[in-house]
Design a protein around this motif. Sequence first.
Motif, PDB file in Angstrom:
ATOM      1  N   ILE A   4       1.376  -1.496   0.461  1.00  0.00           N
ATOM      2  CA  ILE A   4       0.012   0.493  -0.311  1.00  0.00           C
ATOM      3  C   ILE A   4       1.020   1.141  -0.426  1.00  0.00           C
ATOM      4  O   ILE A   4       0.817   1.914  -0.847  1.00  0.00           O
ATOM      5  N   GLU A   5       1.981   1.163   1.151  1.00  0.00           N
ATOM      6  CA  GLU A   5       2.848   2.027   1.327  1.00  0.00           C
ATOM      7  C   GLU A   5       3.625   2.567  -0.596  1.00  0.00           C
ATOM      8  O   GLU A   5       3.450   3.707  -0.672  1.00  0.00           O
ATOM      9  N   ARG A   6       3.890   1.057  -1.077  1.00  0.00           N
ATOM     10  CA  ARG A   6       4.525   1.068  -2.514  1.00  0.00           C
ATOM     11  C   ARG A   6       3.942   2.356  -3.528  1.00  0.00           C
ATOM     12  O   ARG A   6       4.212   3.260  -4.014  1.00  0.00           O
ATOM     13  N   LYS A   7       3.075   2.008  -3.395  1.00  0.00           N
ATOM     14  CA  LYS A   7       1.547   1.705  -4.439  1.00  0.00           C
ATOM     15  C   LYS A   7       1.167   3.706  -3.971  1.00  0.00           C
ATOM     16  O   LYS A   7       1.432   4.411  -5.250  1.00  0.00           O
ATOM     17  N   LYS A   8       0.994   4.231  -2.667  1.00  0.00           N
ATOM     18  CA  LYS A   8       1.013   5.551  -2.805  1.00  0.00           C
ATOM     19  C   LYS A   8       2.804   6.407  -3.179  1.00  0.00           C
ATOM     20  O   LYS A   8       1.993   7.134  -3.761  1.00  0.00           O
ATOM     21  N   ALA A   9       3.132   5.836  -2.648  1.00  0.00           N
ATOM     22  CA  ALA A   9       4.654   6.934  -2.840  1.00  0.00           C
ATOM     23  C   ALA A   9       4.641   6.025  -4.871  1.00  0.00           C
ATOM     24  O   ALA A   9       5.330   7.648  -5.398  1.00  0.00           O
ATOM     25  N   ALA A  10       4.435   5.832  -5.245  1.00  0.00           N
ATOM     26  CA  ALA A  10       4.479   5.587  -6.784  1.00  0.00           C
ATOM     27  C   ALA A  10       3.818   6.526  -7.451  1.00  0.00           C
ATOM     28  O   ALA A  10       3.329   7.451  -8.249  1.00  0.00           O
TER      29      ALA A  10
END
Length: 73
Positions: A4-10
């Motif tokens: 989830i954090e990776r998606k938000k960062a992307a």
Amino acid sequence: MGPIERKKAAELIDEDSVFTSAIDDDEPTEEELRASVRRSMQQALAGETRSADDALEEIRRELASYADARQDH
């Protein structure tokens, strides 16, 4: 970092990239690059070319002129 954090960062990176490219007027757009290549190819096919020696000599003259102008100030 979880998925989830990776998606938000992307998403943040993508949004920032769009914003940065929208305000960066120094870089040509993809459309401008394609048009430039198209024009260059048309000129080459039409025989509107010159030798590398001629082009390099022009660059040398322009650089020398620029250097002279900078020394005058």
